[in-house]
Design a protein around this motif. Structure first.
Motif, PDB file in Angstrom:
ATOM      1  N   VAL A   1       0.834  -1.205   0.000  1.00  0.00           N
ATOM      2  CA  VAL A   1       0.000   0.000   0.000  1.00  0.00           C
ATOM      3  C   VAL A   1       0.865   1.249   0.000  1.00  0.00           C
ATOM      4  CG1 VAL A   1      -1.622   1.336   1.408  1.00  0.00           C
ATOM      5  CG2 VAL A   1      -2.013  -1.101   1.026  1.00  0.00           C
ATOM      6  N   ILE A   2       1.933   1.253   0.778  1.00  0.00           N
ATOM      7  CA  ILE A   2       2.823   2.412   0.832  1.00  0.00           C
ATOM      8  C   ILE A   2       3.507   2.619  -0.520  1.00  0.00           C
ATOM      9  CG2 ILE A   2       4.970   3.269   1.852  1.00  0.00           C
ATOM     10  CD1 ILE A   2       4.022   2.015   4.496  1.00  0.00           C
ATOM     11  N   VAL A   3       4.003   1.551  -1.126  1.00  0.00           N
ATOM     12  CA  VAL A   3       4.666   1.661  -2.431  1.00  0.00           C
ATOM     13  C   VAL A   3       3.663   2.111  -3.495  1.00  0.00           C
ATOM     14  CG1 VAL A   3       5.770   0.318  -4.267  1.00  0.00           C
ATOM     15  CG2 VAL A   3       6.502   0.037  -1.885  1.00  0.00           C
ATOM     16  N   TYR A   4       2.455   1.560  -3.466  1.00  0.00           N
ATOM     17  CA  TYR A   4       1.426   1.950  -4.435  1.00  0.00           C
ATOM     18  C   TYR A   4       1.077   3.429  -4.272  1.00  0.00           C
ATOM     19  CZ  TYR A   4      -2.999   2.107  -6.935  1.00  0.00           C
ATOM     20  OH  TYR A   4      -4.006   2.445  -7.777  1.00  0.00           O
ATOM     21  N   GLY A   5       0.922   3.875  -3.031  1.00  0.00           N
ATOM     22  CA  GLY A   5       0.628   5.286  -2.777  1.00  0.00           C
ATOM     23  C   GLY A   5       1.744   6.188  -3.260  1.00  0.00           C
TER      24      GLY A   5
ATOM     25  N   VAL B   1       1.566   6.358  -7.063  1.00  0.00           N
ATOM     26  CA  VAL B   1       0.477   7.234  -7.517  1.00  0.00           C
ATOM     27  C   VAL B   1       0.879   8.698  -7.378  1.00  0.00           C
ATOM     28  CG1 VAL B   1      -1.863   8.012  -6.948  1.00  0.00           C
ATOM     29  CG2 VAL B   1      -1.373   5.576  -7.123  1.00  0.00           C
ATOM     30  N   VAL B   2       1.495   9.047  -6.255  1.00  0.00           N
ATOM     31  CA  VAL B   2       1.942  10.424  -6.046  1.00  0.00           C
ATOM     32  C   VAL B   2       3.021  10.789  -7.064  1.00  0.00           C
ATOM     33  CG1 VAL B   2       3.169  11.934  -4.424  1.00  0.00           C
ATOM     34  CG2 VAL B   2       1.291  10.508  -3.622  1.00  0.00           C
ATOM     35  N   ALA B   3       3.935   9.880  -7.333  1.00  0.00           N
ATOM     36  CA  ALA B   3       5.001  10.156  -8.297  1.00  0.00           C
ATOM     37  C   ALA B   3       4.434  10.358  -9.707  1.00  0.00           C
ATOM     38  CB  ALA B   3       6.024   9.016  -8.291  1.00  0.00           C
ATOM     39  N   VAL B   4       3.491   9.538 -10.102  1.00  0.00           N
ATOM     40  CA  VAL B   4       2.887   9.674 -11.432  1.00  0.00           C
ATOM     41  C   VAL B   4       2.100  10.974 -11.530  1.00  0.00           C
ATOM     42  CG1 VAL B   4       1.149   8.695 -12.983  1.00  0.00           C
ATOM     43  CG2 VAL B   4       2.866   7.215 -11.953  1.00  0.00           C
ATOM     44  N   ALA B   5       1.331  11.293 -10.502  1.00  0.00           N
ATOM     45  CA  ALA B   5       0.565  12.544 -10.515  1.00  0.00           C
ATOM     46  C   ALA B   5       1.489  13.750 -10.580  1.00  0.00           C
ATOM     47  CB  ALA B   5      -0.327  12.618  -9.279  1.00  0.00           C
ATOM     48  N   THR B   6       2.584  13.708  -9.832  1.00  0.00           N
ATOM     49  CA  THR B   6       3.548  14.799  -9.865  1.00  0.00           C
ATOM     50  C   THR B   6       4.190  14.911 -11.241  1.00  0.00           C
ATOM     51  OG1 THR B   6       3.999  14.434  -7.526  1.00  0.00           O
ATOM     52  CG2 THR B   6       5.615  15.718  -8.753  1.00  0.00           C
ATOM     53  N   ALA B   7       4.528  13.794 -11.845  1.00  0.00           N
ATOM     54  CA  ALA B   7       5.128  13.817 -13.184  1.00  0.00           C
ATOM     55  C   ALA B   7       4.153  14.391 -14.211  1.00  0.00           C
ATOM     56  CB  ALA B   7       5.561  12.407 -13.579  1.00  0.00           C
ATOM     57  N   VAL B   8       2.873  14.046 -14.110  1.00  0.00           N
ATOM     58  CA  VAL B   8       1.882  14.570 -15.047  1.00  0.00           C
ATOM     59  C   VAL B   8       1.748  16.081 -14.898  1.00  0.00           C
ATOM     60  CG1 VAL B   8      -0.593  14.609 -15.542  1.00  0.00           C
ATOM     61  CG2 VAL B   8       0.594  12.431 -15.320  1.00  0.00           C
ATOM     62  N   VAL B   9       1.646  16.554 -13.663  1.00  0.00           N
ATOM     63  CA  VAL B   9       1.503  17.996 -13.434  1.00  0.00           C
ATOM     64  C   VAL B   9       2.743  18.744 -13.898  1.00  0.00           C
ATOM     65  CG1 VAL B   9       1.296  19.757 -11.629  1.00  0.00           C
ATOM     66  CG2 VAL B   9      -0.187  17.760 -11.599  1.00  0.00           C
TER      67      VAL B   9
END
Length: 155
Positions: free
Chosen positions: A34-38, A41-49
């Motif tokens: 769960v920690i790695v998945y979270g 998700v944060v890393a992908v969202a940051t990369a998109v922004v």
């Protein structure tokens, strides 16, 4: 007789000990996942922004203005989010319901808007013949999508 009962209880305690240890191990692994998945998700969202902001900065540097650049970069992203949310919501309603029909219509309309916006965006960069071919392809896709969404009996 008393000793036999004590041995049985002692054997049951030994049998439960590995189960408690294995459940703690499973809980630890699940927590790590769960920690790695979270974090992913944060890393992908940051990369998109950051990618979207970089696109805006490049367009502004080329002299295309701040507001047109922001609109042209963020509009397709917001439209795609609407399509994904509508696709997610469509599964909540039973086939043949009015809500599902409205969601299918909105997905088609938003996808059509995104297709037209894409052709509009690339029309300045490509030769006129290529833009005409892209327009024909987009028209065929939109008509086929209209047929699939509204006329075909597919659920």
């Amino acid at each position: 007789m008393d000793t036999g009962g004590a041995q049985v209880v002692h054997a049951n305690e030994q049998a439960n000990a590995p189960t408690a240890a294995s459940s703690a191990l499973v809980y630890s692994i699940a927590t790590c996942v769960v920690i790695v998945y979270g974090a992913l998700v944060v890393a992908v969202a940051t990369a998109v922004v950051l990618t979207l902001l970089l696109c805006v900065l490049v367009r502004v540097r080329r002299g295309q203005g701040v507001m047109p650049s922001v609109v042209q970069v963020f509009f397709p992203f917001i439209v795609l989010l609407c399509v994904f949310m509508s696709n997610r919501m469509i599964t909540r309603f039973p086939p043949g319901s009015l809500e599902r029909a409205w969601l299918k219509a909105s997905i088609w309309a938003v996808t059509a808007i995104l297709t037209i916006q894409f052709i509009w965006s690339v029309s300045d960069l490509l030769p006129r013949q290529t833009v005409v071919v892209l327009g024909i392809i987009a028209s065929v896709i939109l008509v086929a999508g209209f047929y699939i969404v509204f006329l075909a009996d597919i659920e």
